[in-house]
Write a protein that holds these residues in place. Sequence first.
Motif, PDB file in Angstrom:
ATOM      1  N   THR A 365       0.840  -1.211   0.000  1.00  0.00           N
ATOM      2  CA  THR A 365       0.000   0.000   0.000  1.00  0.00           C
ATOM      3  C   THR A 365       0.867   1.250   0.000  1.00  0.00           C
ATOM      4  OG1 THR A 365      -1.588  -1.257   1.297  1.00  0.00           O
ATOM      5  CG2 THR A 365      -1.973   1.099   1.138  1.00  0.00           C
ATOM      6  N   SER A 366       1.932   1.216   0.796  1.00  0.00           N
ATOM      7  CA  SER A 366       2.826   2.371   0.849  1.00  0.00           C
ATOM      8  C   SER A 366       3.454   2.613  -0.518  1.00  0.00           C
ATOM      9  CB  SER A 366       3.898   2.134   1.911  1.00  0.00           C
ATOM     10  OG  SER A 366       4.761   3.234   1.972  1.00  0.00           O
ATOM     11  N   LYS A 370      -0.024   5.500  -1.110  1.00  0.00           N
ATOM     12  CA  LYS A 370      -1.145   5.881  -0.241  1.00  0.00           C
ATOM     13  C   LYS A 370      -0.643   6.558   1.039  1.00  0.00           C
ATOM     14  CE  LYS A 370      -4.869   5.037  -0.881  1.00  0.00           C
ATOM     15  NZ  LYS A 370      -6.065   4.278  -1.196  1.00  0.00           N
ATOM     16  N   ASP A 371      -1.568   7.215   1.736  1.00  0.00           N
ATOM     17  CA  ASP A 371      -1.235   7.949   2.953  1.00  0.00           C
ATOM     18  C   ASP A 371      -1.014   7.005   4.124  1.00  0.00           C
ATOM     19  OD1 ASP A 371      -4.084   8.024   4.639  1.00  0.00           O
ATOM     20  OD2 ASP A 371      -4.240   7.642   2.495  1.00  0.00           O
ATOM     21  N   SER A 374      -4.038   4.919   5.437  1.00  0.00           N
ATOM     22  CA  SER A 374      -4.410   3.832   4.518  1.00  0.00           C
ATOM     23  C   SER A 374      -3.412   2.686   4.617  1.00  0.00           C
ATOM     24  CB  SER A 374      -4.446   4.341   3.075  1.00  0.00           C
ATOM     25  OG  SER A 374      -5.336   5.396   2.953  1.00  0.00           O
ATOM     26  N   CYS A 375      -2.121   3.008   4.683  1.00  0.00           N
ATOM     27  CA  CYS A 375      -1.092   1.966   4.775  1.00  0.00           C
ATOM     28  C   CYS A 375      -1.267   1.168   6.062  1.00  0.00           C
ATOM     29  CB  CYS A 375       0.308   2.589   4.740  1.00  0.00           C
ATOM     30  SG  CYS A 375       0.652   3.450   3.214  1.00  0.00           S
ATOM     31  N   SER A 378      -4.479  -0.940   5.892  1.00  0.00           N
ATOM     32  CA  SER A 378      -4.428  -2.108   5.003  1.00  0.00           C
ATOM     33  C   SER A 378      -3.669  -3.244   5.675  1.00  0.00           C
ATOM     34  CB  SER A 378      -3.864  -1.736   3.633  1.00  0.00           C
ATOM     35  OG  SER A 378      -2.491  -1.915   3.594  1.00  0.00           O
ATOM     36  N   THR A 525       5.624   1.616   6.720  1.00  0.00           N
ATOM     37  CA  THR A 525       5.143   2.684   5.825  1.00  0.00           C
ATOM     38  C   THR A 525       6.253   3.708   5.602  1.00  0.00           C
ATOM     39  OG1 THR A 525       2.938   2.411   6.752  1.00  0.00           O
ATOM     40  CG2 THR A 525       3.334   4.435   5.509  1.00  0.00           C
TER      41      THR A 525
END
Length: 549
Positions: A365-366, A370-371, A374-375, A378, A525
Amino acid sequence: MEVFKVHAKLIQPLTFLSTSHHFAVLFCSAYASSMEAFKQPTIRVIAIIAEGVPEGDTKKLIAYARINNKVIIGPATVGGIQAGAFKIGDTAGTLENIIHCKLYRPGSVGFVSKSGGMSNELYNVLARVTDGLYEGIAIGGDVYPGSTLSDHVLRLNNIPQIKLIVVLGELGGRDEYSLVEALKQGKVSKPVIAWVSGTCAKLFKSEVQFGHAGAKSGGDLESAQAKNKALEEAGAIVPTSFEGLEPAIKIAFQKLVEDGVILPTQEIVPPSVPEDLSSAIKSGKVRAPTHIVSTICDDRGEEPTYAGVAMSTIIEKDFGVGDVISLLWFKRSLPRYCTKFIEMCILLCADHGPCVSGAHNTIVTSRAGKDLVSCLVSGLLTIGPRFGGAIDDAARYFKDANDRKLSPYEFVESMKGKGIRVPGIGHRIKSRDNRDKRVELLQQYARSHFPSVKYMEYAVIVETYTLSKASNLVLNVDGCIGSLFLDLLASCAMFSQQEIDEIIEIGYLNGLFVLARSIGLIGHTFDQRRLKQPLYRHPWEDVLYSKYV
Ligand code: ACO
């Protein structure tokens, strides 16, 4: 016609205005915003509430207003009020004060003042000794007011409902002399009662600057005494002191009543003002249904508390995160050996490398740009029955099996019969010969600090049995924490049986893993961002493309 107000709230239009707009700005932008407003053909009057407007700016505004037939009230004014109709600025104060001063309906008196604070005082006086205010304006305390005392006195003189005019001047400046001239020239047909405050300035040896920028006595002509004298000589009723103002107004009003000039306004029942809800609740007069119940913390007092413990105490007593968890999750201060155990769980579960489900998701995700939240989320979403989220179920099943005195064989085989994998047992890479260090460390600590570790011992004999089936069916970290938390709850003597059942039923314990692993997920992240890793794409060669599975 519109009124434009700089830096204050507007309620309703004055008589000479019909509609109104308001716009709050600071003194430094008062000039620009006032000019912008004046450029609107529908805006004729601006009230500048802001204090500290540069005098040069005010002079330019006044010049523009004169040429273009516009009106400025202020700067540094509290505004004005037409009783029962309109209020601009903070004049007259609260709704309660408006009721108290009978400003909810028009009377027969017009009022102009330099001072906003004294306006409120005079509204009170007028309510006591006359039939009340018709219209009141505070022109503001600056050296260069946008409109003057005499401007407003002449305007009030032309309003038929106004029969008596009260003027409150102030030492400093020469504004009052334009009123003196107007009186001398017979331009004011209605009785004027005036008082110029600041007579005490003479008692000071040196020049004194009073509250307003314009309130300092320059030459003798600017003194309150000189102005009072000039006003009296011009025909105004001028008392000998401020205390004399109220009786002077009373006498003048009564004379106008006796002469039949004033037919006193019939008193009406003022509109009732509903009590302010927050003060009524505070005084205990009313209660409102609450929509939220909260029992773990309180932020209403001087300092927030966690389960009744003030934040300063938390710092003074050197509490750790285990103590804070104990307060906010369990609503009590657990003994140090318990909170240390909680902290060990957090420390040991904070991360377990980049390959486990949670970290993998967070990394992908990172790398997708994404922010942080979100990371983190997820990664957290992978926590569940297979990964990290088996602590509660482990505690549930081990407790039930132990309390029912099931043998490991009976327990494991009954689970198998139901098609349920024993929560807390099994690991992808850990095995009989490759023990999980986290499990060992937690067990060692509990054995030497907990009064009893009966649930953990039960889990260990279950593990002995499962290991006889397969070498990776070890007691994993979820099973270890689940069984040891049962021991903590049962043996620290701080929880009733009902409370323990509730904790297990609700499922508090996965929270330990969620909290702990968030630390690592946030780290992953940042790590990916620091490394400027590109968008992740799984390699084809790592996927078995098959039609036959
Ligand atoms: N209880 C009973 N049998 C089990 C268990 C278990 N907990 N775990 C695996 N088995 C059996 C399987 O049924 C399978 O047997 P089979 O071949 O006869 O069907 C065999 O062991 C191997 O199963 P796998 O699926 O290959 O095991 P895997 O290594 O993939 O599973 C896992 C690991 C997911 C942890 C599994 O053991 C499990 O589901 N355990 C229960 C949940 C749990 O405790 N999760 C927390 C793990 S720790 C952590 O995440 C921090």
